[in-house]
Structure formats: C-alpha cells, structure tokens
Design an enzyme around this catalytic site. Sequence first.
Site, PDB file in Angstrom:
ATOM      1  N   CYS A  54      11.917  77.081  55.969  1.00  0.00           N
ATOM      2  CA  CYS A  54      12.848  78.102  56.433  1.00  0.00           C
ATOM      3  C   CYS A  54      12.107  79.437  56.610  1.00  0.00           C
ATOM      4  O   CYS A  54      11.307  79.573  57.517  1.00  0.00           O
ATOM      5  CB  CYS A  54      14.044  78.219  55.492  1.00  0.00           C
ATOM      6  SG  CYS A  54      15.468  79.077  56.205  1.00  0.00           S
ATOM      7  N   HIS A  82      15.740  73.030  55.053  1.00  0.00           N
ATOM      8  CA  HIS A  82      15.375  72.987  53.630  1.00  0.00           C
ATOM      9  C   HIS A  82      15.279  71.544  53.153  1.00  0.00           C
ATOM     10  O   HIS A  82      16.274  70.962  52.692  1.00  0.00           O
ATOM     11  CB  HIS A  82      16.423  73.729  52.792  1.00  0.00           C
ATOM     12  CG  HIS A  82      16.345  75.214  52.878  1.00  0.00           C
ATOM     13  ND1 HIS A  82      15.705  75.992  51.928  1.00  0.00           N
ATOM     14  CD2 HIS A  82      16.824  76.073  53.806  1.00  0.00           C
ATOM     15  CE1 HIS A  82      15.811  77.265  52.273  1.00  0.00           C
ATOM     16  NE2 HIS A  82      16.478  77.336  53.410  1.00  0.00           N
ATOM     17  N   GLU A 112      14.016  70.449  50.487  1.00  0.00           N
ATOM     18  CA  GLU A 112      14.212  70.341  49.037  1.00  0.00           C
ATOM     19  C   GLU A 112      15.660  70.045  48.674  1.00  0.00           C
ATOM     20  O   GLU A 112      15.940  69.448  47.625  1.00  0.00           O
ATOM     21  CB  GLU A 112      13.716  71.608  48.319  1.00  0.00           C
ATOM     22  CG  GLU A 112      14.584  72.837  48.473  1.00  0.00           C
ATOM     23  CD  GLU A 112      14.307  73.645  49.730  1.00  0.00           C
ATOM     24  OE1 GLU A 112      14.686  74.834  49.759  1.00  0.00           O
ATOM     25  OE2 GLU A 112      13.719  73.087  50.679  1.00  0.00           O
TER      26      GLU A 112
END
Length: 228
Positions: A101, A200, A202
């Site tokens: 990002c 993202h 994660e």
Amino acid sequence: MSSRPLIAVTESRGGKPFMPFFNWLSLALAGARSRRITAPVRPGNLAGVDGLLVGGGEDIDVELYGGTPVPVERIDPERDDMELTALDDATRRGLPILGVCRGSQMLNVYHGGSLHEDIYTSFAAKPRDRTVFPKMPVTIAEGSFLARTLGRTDLKVNSLHHQAVDRLGDGMIEVANDEFGIVQGIERQGERFCVGVQWHPEFLFYHPAQRRLLKAFVQAARQGTVQS
C-alpha cells in the site's frame, strides 16, 4: 542464515495495534521472524535483517515528488525519512523488498516516481469502497514476476488507499491494475525480490495467492533469489 529469516517491517508510531499484529502473523505463517521499525531514523535499523517490508500507513509528503497537497492528507515526515533511509540501505545491500500500500507508493517515490495525491479526484468513476475484504478485481500482467508468484493473472484484493502510483520511478514497471486503470502492482526486474502491491496481503493471509506472495518474499530473504 537462520531457516527463519528476519524481516524488518516499517510501521507508524503508535496507532492501532492490529497492523503490527497482522504483519507479524502473516510473516510468521510464511516462515519468517519480523522486527518492527518506526521513525525516527536509527542507525542499525536493518542490521542483521534479511529483507525489508515497507508497510501501510499515512500519506507520503508531496514535497518528495513535487505533488500538490490535498485536504485529506495525513503525513509523517519522520517516517518518510526513515523509510527512504531503509530503502537506500536495503537497495545498497541487495535485500529483498516488498512494498505494501503506502509502501508500494514509497518504493516508487524512492526510485524517482510520483503519485496521484487523491485517486477519487484523478479517477472520478472510482467508488469510495475502502474495505479489508477481497472485493476489488485486479488484473496481473501475464508473464510478470508478480503473476508467476501469485500463480494467476486475476484476483480480488482489498482496498484501503486514496493515493496511488502515477509516474513510474526509474526501473519500475507496472504489472497490475484495476478496472479504473489505477496501478495496483509494480516491480523492478534484475534485482533480488523488489515488488510493490497497492493492496494489503497481510490481511489476506488466508488466501492461497497472497500466501504465495508472502512465502516467495520470505524465500527470497532466505536464499537471495534474483527475480527475472
């Protein structure tokens, strides 16, 4: 080198604890240890680390790329300085780099590129659909390092940004975009793993393609893989 390489993760000071948790969790599941680094610049931040993940967070100061400030900006110049220093160190040492990002944007700015200060101004048709869930379709360039790593050329990702890559930095290539033409992925060939994604991963650690991306990053840190 340990079989569990050490990844430096740049993050914001303070703020909500969920971002550090998901960075730690996703890297741990991919087989790595992680070290959180925050501003200001500290000598030795990357000492002993095997890779650099430049994480999400505040906007990047427009003065770094000659942009125009927008009212919604939240900047942290000390974090900008810290990440530019970390990128300089990691690039000089040939460490694998993953930008997430804001981190993808910073990777592009580090190499001399610019940003769209506000995608809702630059891309009027873009709806304001910020979400942590994988709802936004993205197309990956066939044959790109990112496509080979993800194992596919189309997928749905989350979207939490209002800025994006505009002019590409030196040596950076666009390898993913969404239906509105917004850059969603960049990479730099001929180096050890150097990839930026606008989403993202994660938060999507449960998704097979996102796990492959994180595992490939960790594997590059473990073995010194050069992408081509």
